[in-house]
Motif scaffolding. Structure first.
Motif, PDB file in Angstrom:
ATOM      1  N   MET A 141       0.984  -1.133   0.158  1.00 29.07           N
ATOM      2  CA  MET A 141      -0.065   0.070   0.082  1.00 29.07           C
ATOM      3  C   MET A 141       0.692   1.350   0.184  1.00 29.07           C
ATOM      4  N   PRO A 143       2.020   4.117  -1.101  1.00 27.33           N
ATOM      5  CA  PRO A 143       2.343   4.898  -2.428  1.00 27.33           C
ATOM      6  C   PRO A 143       3.438   6.019  -3.102  1.00 27.33           C
ATOM      7  N   ALA A 145       4.684   8.135  -3.496  1.00 29.17           N
ATOM      8  CA  ALA A 145       5.205   9.782  -3.407  1.00 29.17           C
ATOM      9  C   ALA A 145       5.938   9.258  -2.342  1.00 29.17           C
ATOM     10  N   VAL A 146       5.926   7.799  -0.826  1.00 28.63           N
ATOM     11  CA  VAL A 146       6.676   7.630   0.125  1.00 28.63           C
ATOM     12  C   VAL A 146       8.599   7.651  -0.964  1.00 28.63           C
ATOM     13  N   LEU A 147       7.747   6.499  -1.818  1.00 28.69           N
ATOM     14  CA  LEU A 147       9.001   5.740  -2.254  1.00 28.69           C
ATOM     15  C   LEU A 147       9.804   7.019  -3.768  1.00 28.69           C
ATOM     16  N   TRP A 181       3.026 -12.308  -2.097  1.00 32.25           N
ATOM     17  CA  TRP A 181       1.845 -13.021  -1.760  1.00 32.25           C
ATOM     18  C   TRP A 181       1.089 -13.700  -1.778  1.00 32.25           C
ATOM     19  N   GLY A 299      -5.710 -12.425  -3.097  1.00 39.58           N
ATOM     20  CA  GLY A 299      -6.545 -11.499  -1.888  1.00 39.58           C
ATOM     21  C   GLY A 299      -7.324 -11.867  -0.265  1.00 39.58           C
TER      22      GLY A 299
ATOM     23  N   LEU B  55      13.104   3.990   2.594  1.00 38.60           N
ATOM     24  CA  LEU B  55      12.285   4.091   3.967  1.00 38.60           C
ATOM     25  C   LEU B  55      12.914   5.354   4.720  1.00 38.60           C
ATOM     26  N   THR B 254     -12.228  -7.741   0.773  1.00 37.89           N
ATOM     27  CA  THR B 254     -11.551  -7.771  -0.163  1.00 37.89           C
ATOM     28  C   THR B 254     -11.223  -6.113  -0.955  1.00 37.89           C
ATOM     29  N   ILE B 261      -7.470   1.630  -1.369  1.00 44.44           N
ATOM     30  CA  ILE B 261      -6.417   1.730  -0.764  1.00 44.44           C
ATOM     31  C   ILE B 261      -5.549   2.191  -2.587  1.00 44.44           C
ATOM     32  N   TRP B 262      -6.357   1.346  -3.704  1.00 42.93           N
ATOM     33  CA  TRP B 262      -6.117   1.926  -4.879  1.00 42.93           C
ATOM     34  C   TRP B 262      -6.444   3.282  -5.425  1.00 42.93           C
ATOM     35  N   ASN B 265      -4.575   5.772  -3.699  1.00 48.43           N
ATOM     36  CA  ASN B 265      -3.238   5.888  -4.028  1.00 48.43           C
ATOM     37  C   ASN B 265      -3.051   6.913  -6.161  1.00 48.43           C
ATOM     38  N   VAL B 285      -1.735  12.517  -3.023  1.00 52.61           N
ATOM     39  CA  VAL B 285      -0.397  11.656  -3.892  1.00 52.61           C
ATOM     40  C   VAL B 285       0.003  12.725  -4.821  1.00 52.61           C
ATOM     41  N   GLY B 307       4.711  12.266   2.216  1.00 53.25           N
ATOM     42  CA  GLY B 307       4.633  10.678   1.411  1.00 53.25           C
ATOM     43  C   GLY B 307       4.298  10.015   3.073  1.00 53.25           C
ATOM     44  N   ILE B 308       5.291  10.314   4.050  1.00 52.62           N
ATOM     45  CA  ILE B 308       5.256   8.937   4.856  1.00 52.62           C
ATOM     46  C   ILE B 308       3.436   9.399   5.634  1.00 52.62           C
ATOM     47  N   LEU B 310       1.560  10.210   3.954  1.00 57.26           N
ATOM     48  CA  LEU B 310       0.054   9.515   3.650  1.00 57.26           C
ATOM     49  C   LEU B 310      -0.332   7.784   3.894  1.00 57.26           C
ATOM     50  N   LEU B 311       0.968   7.623   4.278  1.00 59.27           N
ATOM     51  CA  LEU B 311       1.411   6.335   4.056  1.00 59.27           C
ATOM     52  C   LEU B 311       0.804   5.814   5.587  1.00 59.27           C
ATOM     53  N   LEU B 314      -2.497   5.111   5.935  1.00 59.65           N
ATOM     54  CA  LEU B 314      -3.671   4.435   5.189  1.00 59.65           C
ATOM     55  C   LEU B 314      -3.212   3.391   6.122  1.00 59.65           C
ATOM     56  N   ILE B 315      -1.735   3.306   6.944  1.00 57.65           N
ATOM     57  CA  ILE B 315      -1.832   2.153   7.313  1.00 57.65           C
ATOM     58  C   ILE B 315      -3.017   1.935   9.013  1.00 57.65           C
ATOM     59  N   THR B 318      -6.313   0.392   7.154  1.00 62.76           N
ATOM     60  CA  THR B 318      -6.195  -0.443   7.527  1.00 62.76           C
ATOM     61  C   THR B 318      -6.167  -1.677   8.980  1.00 62.76           C
ATOM     62  N   ARG B 322      -9.126  -3.502   9.519  1.00 67.53           N
ATOM     63  CA  ARG B 322      -9.783  -5.029  10.650  1.00 67.53           C
ATOM     64  C   ARG B 322      -9.702  -5.271  11.063  1.00 67.53           C
ATOM     65  N   ILE B 334      -6.506 -11.120   5.014  1.00 65.74           N
ATOM     66  CA  ILE B 334      -4.962 -10.399   4.712  1.00 65.74           C
ATOM     67  C   ILE B 334      -4.497  -9.543   5.563  1.00 65.74           C
TER      68      ILE B 334
END
Lengths: 302, 334
Positions: A141, A143, A145-147, A181, A299, B55, B254, B261-262, B265, B285, B307-308, B310-311, B314-315, B318, B322, B334
């Protein structure tokens, strides 16, 4: 497109209303009205799905770059000149070469690395297993932009900006975790008894993997390969940033180069777009059934 | 246990009944698992080099004031060393609470949430509707299916340009609207219509995936359940509500997560539709990309900080998702 949804629910209720009046029937049969409504909605949806692509094809036949503004004129002067121009006087084949090198490189490298990993995490519970799976999951996940920024700096230090290797490595960072995965899910469906039989017959762990499991996992490997290829082929952000010289552009970047601030060669762009889309879509249609099954299996089964 | 390839071995390690010394354990672990590690080495190296290291390096950059004027670079034959310095958490403070932070971060943040929610809702509803239609016995069903997945089959970077031609000032969409005497918005210039157009194009691109996966889910629902429901006198809506939807639950969980997520991003649609011309229609993004690569001087530190952030979003999302699924006792692996 919103109207489509509204009508959809109407069609479903229509199905039931028409159905209850009838004698016992198999599921999925329905009256004439329901049938017509279903066909109507599906035809409208198909037109919506088809039109932008068809329009692109149509515009690519017009010889002038402003033809998209008065499309009626295209009928009279329809020509394939754009295609021959694109093939002869642009970097089309350079872009094709770059795209193929990068996508195939990512596919081969990504699937090779991911297959060993997928096998290891599927068959063995080693210390650090859960953390490792978690890393694989989170990586999916990220984005762009992170990397992007750190990758740019690192590749610049290594002088890998504007090289195929750099881009392949970057794509592997997203392809490998996903494929690992997905392949783990696939390897899980191959019975352990096969491994054991191989070991009993004197194969090494690597022998078991290479000579028994890999051949059995071909469908899974194929899905992973298709997926890597398609994502690498369609990626825009990294390719736009990391590829600087125009003979190394991938298609995703090359296509943008037709529209600059000063000039927009829309007719050539449309022709190039069509030339790219035809083989890729054909490939996609060939593999899509497997792709869908693999994506959902990866998935849901984890 | 000459054959170490099974789950039992691993589980036994977890039991920790008689715990030998550290050296012995390491040796045992090595003997039992050396090939497991050997197989994981490639990916561990790849992940370490391609994901973890960037990272960490990116995290470090967010704590500096790096931009394209003070990072190390080579101009011709001259190599210029990096001169950026460590400034702690100032970047985050500036992004989240600094002056004009609303225009720079929060407005994009809100738009990103709206974008994600609307797009995924449309993807799911339209996808489910079409899947239900395709799940019937219908003449030409395969044909419809093949046409309907076309937006997925053609690469996004190709179709977005098709849309761009259609939505241009006097493109086909506005010509058609004009012919119907409807207002003709400036799709690619006016902020509201830019956002509308972006959602429309992304919906167009994303529906096929949902449709196909949900169709797979529908076909795996046991048809005897429908028969039983019908025997009990359930009407069409009740069958949908109490058989179809529960049957789709795990697939839905799922694909909705993947969709979120998609979409969150999603880079290509907005970037290719507007380029750098529409600051107000950029989601986080693409905005982060603009800061880092679309302007001069390039602001690497802020871009990496986005970027950080955004991550992190998302985390957090998620893990809540869950937890929420687990509370509802969903099957979700997942």
């Amino acid at each position: 497109m919103t109207t489509t949804t509204v009508e959809t629910s109407a069609a479903v209720t229509g199905t039931g209303a028409a159905g209850t009046a009838r004698k016992p029937r198999a599921r999925g049969e329905r009256g004439l009205a329901g049938s017509l409504a279903s066909h109507g909605i599906l035809i409208v949806a198909s037109i919506v799905a088809l039109f932008p692509v068809a329009w692109l094809v149509f515009l690519s036949l017009g010889p002038d770059k402003d033809d998209y503004l008065h499309p009626g004129g295209i009928w009279k002067k329809m020509t394939l000149d754009n295609y021959s121009f694109v093939l002869q006087h642009t970097n089309f084949f350079d872009w094709l070469k770059s795209s193929l090198i990068v996508s195939l490189g990512t596919t081969v490298l990504g699937v090779l690395v991911a297959a060993t990993t997928g096998y290891a995490v599927s068959r063995m519970r080693f210390p650090g297993y859960r953390k490792f799976m978690w890393v694989l999951l989170v990586t999916q996940m990220f984005p762009v932009a992170v990397l992007m920024v750190p990758m740019y700096q690192i590749l610049a230090d290594l002088e890998l900006i504007d090289s195929y290797v750099g881009l392949i490595l970057v794509y592997c960072s997203t392809a490998v975790p996903y494929c690992a995965w997905l392949l783990k899910g696939y390897f899980d469906t191959i019975p352990f008894e096969i491994d054991e039989a191989g070991r009993v017959d004197g194969l090494t762990p690597f022998g078991t993997f290479a000579r028994l499991i890999l051949p059995l996992a071909k469908p899974g490997l194929a899905v992973a390969a298709f997926y890597s290829f398609i994502t690498a082929f369609g990626e825009v952000a990294f390719a736009s940033t990391f590829m600087l010289s125009d003979d190394k552009y991938t298609f995703a970047v090359g296509l943008q180069s037709f529209i600059s601030e000063h000039d927009a060669q829309r007719n050539l762009m449309a022709a190039t777009a069509v030339l790219i889309a035809i083989p890729v879509s054909a490939f996609f249609y060939l593999v899509q059934k497997n792709l869908v099954a693999g994506l959902t299996a990866g998935g849901t089964k984890g | 246990m000459t054959v170490a390839i099974d789950r039992a071995t691993g589980k036994r390690r977890g039991d920790r009944a008689p715990r030998p010394g550290l050296g012995q354990r390491l040796k045992n672990g090595y003997q039992k698992h050396w090939y497991a590690y050997a197989m994981i080495v490639p990916v561990a190296v790849v992940l370490g080099v391609l994901v973890i290291y960037p990272l960490v390096y990116g995290l470090y950059l967010t704590l500096t004031d790096a931009n394209s004027l003070n990072t190390a670079r080579t101009i011709g034959v001259n190599h210029i060393d990096a001169t950026y310095k460590f400034i702690g958490l100032d970047n985050y403070k500036d992004i989240l609470f600094g002056p004009t932070s609303y225009d720079r971060f929060w407005s994009h943040f809100i738009w990103t949430i709206v974008w994600t929610a609307v797009c995924v809702a449309l993807h799911y509803c339209i996808g489910l509707g079409l899947a239900l239609l395709l799940d019937q016995k219908l003449r030409g069903r395969t044909f419809y299916r093949l046409i309907l997945i076309l937006p997925w089959a053609v690469p996004t970077f190709v179709t977005v340009f098709g849309w761009r031609f259609m939505l241009a000032d006097s493109g086909i969409v506005n010509t058609a609207l004009d012919a119907l005497h409807l207002p003709t918005p400036l799709w690619l210039e006016d902020t509201f219509w830019q956002r509308f157009a972006a959602i429309m194009v992304n919906t167009w691109c994303g529906v096929p995936f949902m449709m196909v996966t949900l169709l797979g889910g529908l076909q795996s629902i046991d048809s005897t359940l429908y028969e039983a429901a019908e025997m009990d006198g359930a009407n069409a809506w009740q069958r949908f509500r109490y058989v179809t939807l529960p049957g789709l639950r795990s697939v839905s969980a799922t694909v909705v997560l993947l969709g979120i997520i998609w979409t969150f991003n999603q880079f290509a649609v907005i970037f290719l539709l507007f380029g750098n011309t529409a600051p107000d229609a950029q989601i986080l993004v693409t905005w982060a990309y603009f800061l880092g690569f679309g302007q001069q001087p390039r602001d690497f530190a802020q871009s990496a900080a986005y970027g950080i952030l955004l991550l992190a979003i998302l985390i957090v999302f998620t893990s809540f998702y869950r937890r929420w699924l687990n509370r509802n006792e969903q099957q979700f692996a997942i």
